[in-house]
Write a protein that holds these residues in place. Structure first.
Motif, PDB file in Angstrom:
ATOM      1  N   ALA A  12       0.947  -0.805   0.172  1.00 12.75           N
ATOM      2  CA  ALA A  12       0.304  -0.048  -0.484  1.00 12.75           C
ATOM      3  C   ALA A  12       0.734   1.364   0.016  1.00 12.75           C
ATOM      4  O   ALA A  12       0.628   2.266  -0.780  1.00 12.75           O
ATOM      5  N   ASP A  13       2.222   1.213   0.666  1.00 10.66           N
ATOM      6  CA  ASP A  13       2.808   2.731   0.886  1.00 10.66           C
ATOM      7  C   ASP A  13       3.514   2.495  -0.643  1.00 10.66           C
ATOM      8  O   ASP A  13       3.595   3.919  -0.921  1.00 10.66           O
ATOM      9  N   LEU A  14       4.049   1.391  -1.378  1.00  9.60           N
ATOM     10  CA  LEU A  14       4.258   1.256  -2.533  1.00  9.60           C
ATOM     11  C   LEU A  14       3.658   2.128  -3.089  1.00  9.60           C
ATOM     12  O   LEU A  14       3.853   3.359  -4.086  1.00  9.60           O
ATOM     13  N   ARG A  15       2.160   1.594  -3.456  1.00 12.09           N
ATOM     14  CA  ARG A  15       1.484   2.328  -4.675  1.00 12.09           C
ATOM     15  C   ARG A  15       1.591   3.331  -4.272  1.00 12.09           C
ATOM     16  O   ARG A  15       1.190   4.271  -4.710  1.00 12.09           O
ATOM     17  N   GLU A  16       1.164   4.235  -3.003  1.00 17.76           N
ATOM     18  CA  GLU A  16       0.740   5.577  -3.162  1.00 17.76           C
ATOM     19  C   GLU A  16       2.556   6.579  -2.708  1.00 17.76           C
ATOM     20  O   GLU A  16       1.874   7.522  -3.595  1.00 17.76           O
ATOM     21  N   LEU A  17       3.284   6.229  -2.329  1.00 16.83           N
ATOM     22  CA  LEU A  17       4.696   6.520  -3.289  1.00 16.83           C
ATOM     23  C   LEU A  17       5.391   6.664  -4.458  1.00 16.83           C
ATOM     24  O   LEU A  17       5.714   7.789  -5.017  1.00 16.83           O
ATOM     25  N   LYS A  18       4.703   5.439  -4.667  1.00 21.23           N
ATOM     26  CA  LYS A  18       5.007   5.522  -6.478  1.00 21.23           C
ATOM     27  C   LYS A  18       4.439   6.643  -7.375  1.00 21.23           C
ATOM     28  O   LYS A  18       5.159   7.577  -8.054  1.00 21.23           O
ATOM     29  N   ASP A  19       3.376   7.132  -7.126  1.00 20.07           N
ATOM     30  CA  ASP A  19       2.170   8.479  -7.266  1.00 20.07           C
ATOM     31  C   ASP A  19       3.238   9.471  -7.164  1.00 20.07           C
ATOM     32  O   ASP A  19       3.106  10.654  -7.546  1.00 20.07           O
ATOM     33  N   ALA A  20       3.589   9.556  -5.287  1.00 15.81           N
ATOM     34  CA  ALA A  20       3.927  10.736  -4.821  1.00 15.81           C
ATOM     35  C   ALA A  20       5.499  11.274  -5.847  1.00 15.81           C
ATOM     36  O   ALA A  20       5.273  12.774  -5.944  1.00 15.81           O
TER      37      ALA A  20
END
Length: 231
Positions: A38-46
């Motif tokens: 979930a963190d990877l999916r969020e941070l890839k966009d950020a």
């Protein structure tokens, strides 16, 4: 002795491995894996990072990530990912201290020649470790996502190398499944491992010379060779 400079190229995939401190377990429960993804999916966009592949093992992670024009975004994402997971596990276990090794390993990957091979290498990790018989049986890698094709739940980067496999999503999935089921030739396996361990580039001689010219760095090379898709 100063640490070897890391070669990070904008818009280029990088094979990354980060291990738990002293090879300790990083993921102890399904919720740990889910939290990291979930963190990877969020941070890839950020950070504008493209995710080509991943595999979360018990005490380490394999990632295949491409930074944007600002290549520093890759290190920033890795720092944020590691920090979040450390705080999360420390809070649950009521402990303090580090969760990860001090420095992750990375190798820039030549897109046309090696990206497909690195995806296969990463997604076959659980099979090589004897954890599952087939990659589709492992929940914490990108293999299952990749087989979804253009499904809305698939948040992997849609790369040209995958589209080139066939003319439809169903045919691409069959072609990629057959490619993975072939396994990895021994020489290709060793080449990918060596490039990662030594911080070298995963690519052809021409690719390495191009990077040397553009970066001004002298890059050590050993045992290069272009992988074959049908081997």
């Amino acid at each position: 002795m100063p640490r070897k400079a890391r070669v990070v190229l904008p818009n280029c995939p990088h094979h990354i491995v980060q291990r738990g401190h002293n090879r300790q377990a990083v993921f102890a429960d399904p919720s740990d894996f889910e939290r990291y993804l979930a963190d990877l999916r969020e941070l890839k966009d950020a950070f504008g990072i493209k995710v080509h592949a991943f595999c979360l093992m018990t005490n380490h992670v394999h990632l295949l990530l491409a930074p944007p024009e600002d290549s520093a975004a890759l290190a920033q994402l890795m720092k944020r990912l590691a920090g979040r997971m450390t705080r999360y596990r420390n809070r649950i276990e009521r402990r303090t201290g580090t969760l990860w090794e001090g420095r992750y390993k990375s190798s820039a990957v030549q897109t046309d020649a090696y990206l497909l091979a690195c995806c296969r290498y990463i997604e076959l990790n659980p099979v090589r470790a004897g954890m599952v018989a087939r990659p589709a049986e492992y929940f914490w890698s990108s293999y299952r996502l990749r087989m979804l094709g253009r499904h809305e739940d698939n948040w992997l980067e849609r790369a040209a190398f995958f589209d080139d496999l066939a003319h439809s999503d169903e045919e691409r999935s069959r072609a990629y499944r057959a490619f993975v089921d072939q396994g990895i030739p021994t020489d290709q396996l060793q080449l990918i491992r060596n490039a990662l361990q030594r911080g070298q580039l995963t690519g052809s001689g021409d690719f390495i010379r191009e990077v040397e010219q553009s970066s001004g760095l002298r890059i050590e090379t050993r045992g290069r060779g272009r992988p074959r898709r049908n081997s």
